[in-house]
Enzyme design. Structure first.
Site, PDB file in Angstrom:
ATOM      1  N   ARG A  46      -2.024   5.014  13.281  1.00 19.58           N
ATOM      2  CA  ARG A  46      -1.178   4.466  14.333  1.00 19.58           C
ATOM      3  C   ARG A  46      -1.621   5.003  15.683  1.00 19.58           C
ATOM      4  O   ARG A  46      -2.364   5.976  15.761  1.00 19.58           O
ATOM      5  CB  ARG A  46       0.301   4.757  14.055  1.00 19.58           C
ATOM      6  CG  ARG A  46       0.700   6.213  14.076  1.00 19.58           C
ATOM      7  CD  ARG A  46       2.218   6.266  13.843  1.00 19.58           C
ATOM      8  NE  ARG A  46       2.709   7.585  13.606  1.00 19.58           N
ATOM      9  CZ  ARG A  46       3.057   8.439  14.565  1.00 19.58           C
ATOM     10  NH1 ARG A  46       2.917   8.128  15.833  1.00 19.58           N
ATOM     11  NH2 ARG A  46       3.534   9.625  14.255  1.00 19.58           N
ATOM     12  N   LYS A 101       2.846  -6.840  12.367  1.00 15.29           N
ATOM     13  CA  LYS A 101       2.132  -7.113  11.109  1.00 15.29           C
ATOM     14  C   LYS A 101       2.463  -8.505  10.586  1.00 15.29           C
ATOM     15  O   LYS A 101       3.624  -8.858  10.397  1.00 15.29           O
ATOM     16  CB  LYS A 101       2.501  -6.044  10.067  1.00 15.29           C
ATOM     17  CG  LYS A 101       1.729  -6.194   8.768  1.00 15.29           C
ATOM     18  CD  LYS A 101       1.667  -4.882   8.036  1.00 15.29           C
ATOM     19  CE  LYS A 101       1.170  -5.039   6.629  1.00 15.29           C
ATOM     20  NZ  LYS A 101       0.964  -3.761   5.955  1.00 15.29           N
ATOM     21  N   ARG A 160       0.844  -1.194   0.000  1.00 14.01           N
ATOM     22  CA  ARG A 160       0.000   0.000   0.000  1.00 14.01           C
ATOM     23  C   ARG A 160       0.878   1.242   0.000  1.00 14.01           C
ATOM     24  O   ARG A 160       2.033   1.194   0.349  1.00 14.01           O
ATOM     25  CB  ARG A 160      -0.885   0.028   1.252  1.00 14.01           C
ATOM     26  CG  ARG A 160      -2.103  -0.872   1.178  1.00 14.01           C
ATOM     27  CD  ARG A 160      -2.917  -0.757   2.449  1.00 14.01           C
ATOM     28  NE  ARG A 160      -3.370   0.610   2.668  1.00 14.01           N
ATOM     29  CZ  ARG A 160      -3.164   1.303   3.788  1.00 14.01           C
ATOM     30  NH1 ARG A 160      -2.504   0.773   4.794  1.00 14.01           N
ATOM     31  NH2 ARG A 160      -3.595   2.534   3.897  1.00 14.01           N
TER      32      ARG A 160
END
Ligand code: BTN
Length: 326
Positions: free
Chosen positions: A321, A185, A120
């Site tokens: 975040r 992640k 992304r």
């Protein structure tokens, strides 16, 4: 490529194989084996050589195989998707499907490695050979798609379901479509589309799942990452895992086609790792602070701003975040 694949299939057991035995099994000269091993190393794959023992990979590896994947697909899914295409190497599985107008609805493509994996926000997706999963699926929406934003969130839910089936607990989601475990992640999704939103539209859903991420690539990534090898303590059965991803992705895409995010919104909220937390929403040139109040039916982020107002945000270029100043 076939010879590389065949030699890797033999080495996939993680055991030593001498050059002589490899040559015999493949019906070629030892020089040809040596050249193939060199090409394998050029791919970035580590091959251990020990005099008197031969060659081996540093880990056991289950190479992707379309027959094996099909064997694990649910019947109703297998009858609706094309036989998954498995490549040793592609620039990007997303790009491959996007650049092939001849390929149609339900086409699936996987690669053992990508040379130009896309993430992304224009980022690179580290895609070494070594057991990760790089998977793309093509979906054609005949009569236009009014809510494209929610689709990538739906796909993220499919990934969490497949991971849970594989025995991974506490799989969380971070808007818009990061899949996290223990705040790190594990997988990401990139949606690319062409056509017209109001007319017919081709969407490619790309899933990158870290299965075994070598140290060298880990250091290239500017955020906390994890992989299944670390979480499970062993390499998972990759073909079964891929089939699980396809099964869930197919179901979720069908549901999305009919009712958008309506049936998936609640599941998203349960997995939202930042729900009701202070967050910073960032784009290339701007940051907005507020509280994450979940998502709406369009897949937009609901942000309660510092002044109490509610704002909705969409778009693949944004990232979220935790706001540590709170
Ligand atoms: C992200 O940045 O979080 C999205 C990463 C998506 C990576 C996958 S790997 C398979 C497919 N092919 C690509 O080039 N990208 C997606």
């Amino acid at each position: 490529m076939t010879r590389i694949h065949d030699v890797l299939s033999i080495l996939a057991d993680g055991q030593f194989h001498s050059g002589e035995v490899l040559a015999q099994k493949m019906g070629v000269s030892r020089a040809a084996i040596w050249k193939t091993l060199k090409k394998i190393e050029d791919f970035g794959i580590e091959v251990h050589r020990v005099t008197g023992k031969g060659y081996r990979l540093p880990f056991q590896l289950e190479l992707l195989n379309s027959d094996s994947i099909i064997g694990f697909l649910d019947e109703n899914v297998a009858s609706h998707v094309a036989i998954p295409e498995v490549h040793m190497q592609l620039d990007s599985t997303n790009h491959y499907l996007m650049s092939r107008p001849d390929l149609g609805h339900g086409h699936i493509c996987l690669a053992e490695m990508q040379t130009a994996g896309r993430g992304r926000r224009g980022r690179t997706w580290q895609s070494p050979f070594g057991g990760n999963i790089y998977l793309s699926m093509l979906w054609e929406f005949g009569d236009g798609m009014s809510r494209p934003g929610g689709l990538s969130l739906a796909a993220a839910i499919a990934v969490t379901r497949a991971l849970e089936d594989a025995g991974i607990g506490n799989v969380g989601l971070k808007w818009p479509n990061d899949i996290l475990v223990q705040g790190q992640k594990l997988a990401g999704i990139l949606l690319e589309m062409n056509g017209e939103l109001a007319g017919s539209c081709r969407v490619v859903v790309g899933i990158g799942l870290n299965v075994y991420l070598p140290h060298e690539q880990r250091t290239e990534i500017d955020q906390a990452v994890t992989d299944l090898y670390k979480l499970m303590g062993k390499m998972p059965p990759r073909n079964q895992l891929v089939a699980g991803l396809i099964n869930h992705l197919y179901q979720v895409m069908r549901s999305y086609e009919v009712s958008g995010l309506a049936h998936l919104q609640e599941e998203w909220l349960q997995r939202d790792v930042y729900l009701n937390q202070p967050v910073l929403l960032g784009s290339a040139d701007k940051k907005v602070a507020g509280f994450n109040r979940g998502i709406n039916e369009q897949g937009e982020l609901i942000l309660q701003l510092r002044n109490g107002q509610i704002a909705h945000y969409s778009g693949g270029e944004l990232s979220l975040r935790l706001d540590s100043v709170e």
